[in-house]
Design an enzyme around this catalytic site. Structure first.
Site, PDB file in Angstrom:
ATOM      1  N   ARG A 185     -73.583 -22.810 -66.560  1.00  0.00           N
ATOM      2  CA  ARG A 185     -74.014 -23.098 -65.189  1.00  0.00           C
ATOM      3  C   ARG A 185     -73.857 -21.902 -64.243  1.00  0.00           C
ATOM      4  O   ARG A 185     -74.710 -21.645 -63.400  1.00  0.00           O
ATOM      5  CB  ARG A 185     -73.171 -24.265 -64.677  1.00  0.00           C
ATOM      6  N   ARG A 209     -66.526 -24.828 -65.066  1.00  0.00           N
ATOM      7  CA  ARG A 209     -66.441 -26.152 -65.721  1.00  0.00           C
ATOM      8  C   ARG A 209     -67.673 -26.439 -66.574  1.00  0.00           C
ATOM      9  O   ARG A 209     -68.809 -26.183 -66.174  1.00  0.00           O
ATOM     10  CB  ARG A 209     -66.308 -27.236 -64.645  1.00  0.00           C
ATOM     11  N   GLU A 212     -76.455 -31.119 -71.699  1.00  0.00           N
ATOM     12  CA  GLU A 212     -76.462 -30.290 -70.485  1.00  0.00           C
ATOM     13  C   GLU A 212     -76.010 -28.891 -70.877  1.00  0.00           C
ATOM     14  O   GLU A 212     -75.553 -28.678 -72.003  1.00  0.00           O
ATOM     15  CB  GLU A 212     -75.542 -30.914 -69.429  1.00  0.00           C
ATOM     16  N   GLY A 254     -72.925 -37.841 -65.788  1.00  0.00           N
ATOM     17  CA  GLY A 254     -72.233 -38.797 -66.644  1.00  0.00           C
ATOM     18  C   GLY A 254     -70.918 -38.281 -67.158  1.00  0.00           C
ATOM     19  O   GLY A 254     -70.263 -37.477 -66.500  1.00  0.00           O
ATOM     20  N   SER A 280     -66.043 -33.424 -65.543  1.00  0.00           N
ATOM     21  CA  SER A 280     -65.200 -33.705 -64.372  1.00  0.00           C
ATOM     22  C   SER A 280     -64.802 -35.179 -64.271  1.00  0.00           C
ATOM     23  O   SER A 280     -63.638 -35.493 -64.021  1.00  0.00           O
ATOM     24  CB  SER A 280     -65.900 -33.271 -63.086  1.00  0.00           C
ATOM     25  N   LEU A 281     -65.751 -36.094 -64.484  1.00  0.00           N
ATOM     26  CA  LEU A 281     -65.368 -37.507 -64.451  1.00  0.00           C
ATOM     27  C   LEU A 281     -64.362 -37.769 -65.571  1.00  0.00           C
ATOM     28  O   LEU A 281     -63.397 -38.508 -65.409  1.00  0.00           O
ATOM     29  CB  LEU A 281     -66.591 -38.422 -64.620  1.00  0.00           C
ATOM     30  N   HIS A 313     -70.833 -27.235 -55.629  1.00  0.00           N
ATOM     31  CA  HIS A 313     -70.872 -28.521 -56.318  1.00  0.00           C
ATOM     32  C   HIS A 313     -69.506 -28.987 -56.784  1.00  0.00           C
ATOM     33  O   HIS A 313     -69.178 -30.169 -56.700  1.00  0.00           O
ATOM     34  CB  HIS A 313     -71.808 -28.357 -57.522  1.00  0.00           C
ATOM     35  N   SER A 315     -67.717 -38.884 -56.601  1.00  0.00           N
ATOM     36  CA  SER A 315     -67.892 -39.582 -57.893  1.00  0.00           C
ATOM     37  C   SER A 315     -69.140 -40.441 -57.893  1.00  0.00           C
ATOM     38  O   SER A 315     -69.903 -40.457 -58.855  1.00  0.00           O
ATOM     39  CB  SER A 315     -66.706 -40.505 -58.182  1.00  0.00           C
ATOM     40  N   HIS A 366     -73.943 -25.548 -58.287  1.00  0.00           N
ATOM     41  CA  HIS A 366     -74.912 -26.180 -59.178  1.00  0.00           C
ATOM     42  C   HIS A 366     -76.227 -25.432 -59.009  1.00  0.00           C
ATOM     43  O   HIS A 366     -76.656 -25.177 -57.888  1.00  0.00           O
ATOM     44  CB  HIS A 366     -75.083 -27.662 -58.829  1.00  0.00           C
ATOM     45  N   GLY A 372     -62.418 -42.379 -54.982  1.00  0.00           N
ATOM     46  CA  GLY A 372     -63.390 -42.028 -56.025  1.00  0.00           C
ATOM     47  C   GLY A 372     -62.864 -42.515 -57.375  1.00  0.00           C
ATOM     48  O   GLY A 372     -61.932 -43.330 -57.442  1.00  0.00           O
TER      49      GLY A 372
HETATM   50  C1  SIN Z   1     -75.387 -32.806 -63.195  1.00  0.00           C
HETATM   51  O1  SIN Z   1     -75.788 -33.933 -63.407  1.00  0.00           O
HETATM   52  O2  SIN Z   1     -76.036 -31.790 -63.372  1.00  0.00           O
HETATM   53  C2  SIN Z   1     -73.997 -32.657 -62.701  1.00  0.00           C
HETATM   54  C3  SIN Z   1     -73.057 -32.999 -63.749  1.00  0.00           C
HETATM   55  C4  SIN Z   1     -71.771 -32.320 -63.487  1.00  0.00           C
HETATM   56  O3  SIN Z   1     -71.624 -31.657 -62.467  1.00  0.00           O
HETATM   57  O4  SIN Z   1     -70.900 -32.406 -64.335  1.00  0.00           O
END
Ligand code: SIN
Length: 533
Positions: free
Chosen positions: A281, A375, A115, A50, A380-381, A340, A44, A235, A15
């Site tokens: 979340r 988180r 978000e 994003g 995360s990325l 998630h 990933s 999620h 990933g």
């Molecule tokens: C999402 O697009 O809702 C997921 C993004 C994430 O989990 O950071």
């Protein structure tokens, strides 16, 4: 006869964490091992949201830091949060340098989305909701040009090889082959686990089917310390049409104004949190879970979006909906929470070092403390990129120690007996996933966690010769359940119906080993559960 490969560093997983690390490790000789073909398997590549980075005119890494801390309900390693939020703009620059093109408006400014729990628009994306897919593609293309990286595809890693408490390589096997004796030994002074999270140990997940914590299980068996295992993020909006895994409907859809409603057309988040649909979340996921538990159906409502805009902004989600014969312009979209992301994992320091010499962990496999108990979306990325760079820096600083050609007895690592057939294993895997969802999911209690322990024993007993996958899944399930039993409070993603409040005295990350868990569970069973079972 097993094959033997040697390199300076072995990376397990392909990933974003594994790829970025492999690229950054130049000039070290790297072998990157992946279970399938390169690009075929990682969470990933499925990431829609994003990368969060404070690159907007009204934003600042300090505000990103503050939002991350606020969303996480404590338990952060603040240094890790500081590191990722500070480094984020640099990561964006690096990605642009290797020709990753984030969405921009007509004035060539980043098109940033928002978000849950972000106070600013700061999520960079590619082609709407296809960030992960494009980033992985570009990283693979770039990595393939690098001569210091060797790719080993269709190889599963089963064990970490240790010699005098030092990691010296890994043992695995070649998939998709008729060769009977297909074991493989990869020798290196540094091994990095980047196998992703644990989503598939739950019946509902947005993760690929092969993401079930095998890296964490391997590290746990090697005696590595684990941390924050109780914190699993669900999620809120996976598409609820009975698919496994459940297709993700990115949070950015709510960022663009989608509403959460029930079958009575009630916008139920309004009475739960001041931020409504964009509350953190964990809060949104639990509200949906509770609503469903009360017999209501739950939906995402995008019917008010400008005609044609949903398809343009969210092509991946649009395609999922098309296949399910749902039209976001006229229909409500059925949703359910799904596992998630795992904040827990192999405990690492700020350089990605585990407690086992020569063993490192990166990305979702690791627990850096950057996410606390919940988180912040799209961090995360970012964490995977930043820590891949940290690990590479640390390994590149170490003196190059050519491996002595020590003869290590790796026979001990090969399976001694035939294990459960895949078909039979499937039945038990499903039972385990349902158990985790029901008893260790969005809501837990002493009673539910005890039920889970009883079920794990039954599954182990009845399935007899466990397949490697089932064995890993059982270990991960027990580790999570154990950590959830210890945390007698509700915090972030960990909700205990018998301890509904956060306890300020428990503001401490739980660090433990698999041995400690095994000991506790054995004693607990003897004392309490054997009477019930
Ligand atoms: C999402 O697009 O809702 C997921 C993004 C994430 O989990 O950071």
């Amino acid at each position: 006869m097993e094959s033997i490969y040697k390199s300076d560093v072995i990376i397990v997983g392909s990933g974003i964490a594994g790829l970025m690390l492999a690229i950054s490790l130049y000039p070290r000789k790297v072998t990157l091992v992946t279970k399938k073909n390169l690009g075929e398997m990682s969470s990933s590549a499925w990431a829609q949201g994003g990368i969060a980075a404070a690159v907007g005119k009204d934003d600042d890494p300090n505000i990103h830091f503050k939002d991350t801390i606020e969303a996480s309900s404590g338990l952060n390693n603040e240094e890790a949060v500081r590191l990722i939020t500070k480094e984020a703009p640099e990561i964006v620059k690096f990605l642009e340098k290797i020709n990753i093109q984030f969405d921009r408006n007509e004035d060539k400014e980043f098109l940033l989305s928002i978000e849950a729990a972000h106070s600013k628009r700061r999520v960079l994306k590619i082609n709407g909701d296809q960030s992960g897919k494009f980033i992985v593609q570009k990283l693979i293309a770039y990595a393939k040009l690098q001569e210091h990286i060797t790719f080993l595809e269709n190889v599963s890693i089963d064990h970490i090889v240790q010699n005098e408490n030092k990691c010296e390589g890994v043992v695995g096997h070649i998939n998709k082959t008729d060769i009977v004796d297909n074991f493989i030994f990869l020798q290196a002074p540094n091994v990095v686990l980047a196998t992703g999270g644990i989503g598939s140990i739950f019946a509902h997940t947005t993760n690929p089917r092969d993401i079930y914590g095998e890296g964490i299980a391997m590290a746990a068996r090697a005696g590595a310390e684990l941390c924050d295992m109780e914190f699993v993020q669900f999620h809120p909006t996976a598409l609820d049409i009975g698919l496994d895994p459940a297709p993700l409907l990115t949070e950015a859809i709510r960022g663009e104004g989608a509403l959460l409603v029930d079958d009575l057309d009630n916008r139920f988040m309004k009475s739960v949190h001041e931020k409504g649909e964009l509350a953190p979340r964990d809060i949104v996921a639990r509200a949906i879970f509770n609503h469903k538990a009360q017999g209501r159906s739950t939906y995402l409502d995008c019917r008010h979006f400008k005609k044609g805009s949903f398809k343009k902004m969210f092509p991946t989600a649009w395609e999922f909906l098309q296949k399910a014969n749902i039209n976001s312009e006229t229909d409500l979209i059925p949703i359910t929470p799904a596992a998630h992301y795992h904040m827990g994992g192999v405990k690492v320091d700020l350089d990605g070092r585990t407690s086992v010499l020569g063993l490192w962990a990166c990305g979702e496999t690791s627990s850096t403390g950057a996410h606390g108990a919940n988180r912040l979306a799209s961090n995360s990325l970012l964490e995977a990129f930043v820590f891949a760079k940290q690990i590479a820096k640390a390994i590149n600083h170490e003196p190059l120690s050519p491996l002595e050609l020590k003869r290590i007895n790796i026979e001990n690592y090969f399976p001694k007996e035939k294990t459960l057939s895949k078909i039979r294993a499937k039945k038990y895997i499903w039972q385990l996933r349902s158990t985790m969802m029901r008893y260790v999911g969005l809501e837990r209690s002493k009673h539910s966690l005890e039920q889970a322990l009883i079920e794990f024993d039954r599954i182990e007993r009845e399935s007899k010769h466990l397949s490697a996958k089932l064995k890993d899944m059982l270990l991960i399930s027990r580790l999570i359940t154990y950590a959830a039993m210890q945390r007698e409070e509700s915090r972030g993603t960990h909700y205990r119906s018998d301890f509904i409040k956060m306890n300020p005295n428990l503001n401490k990350r739980k660090v433990f080993t698999a041995n400690e868990m095994n000991l506790f569970v054995a004693n607990y069973k003897k004392q309490y559960l054997d009477k019930i079972a």
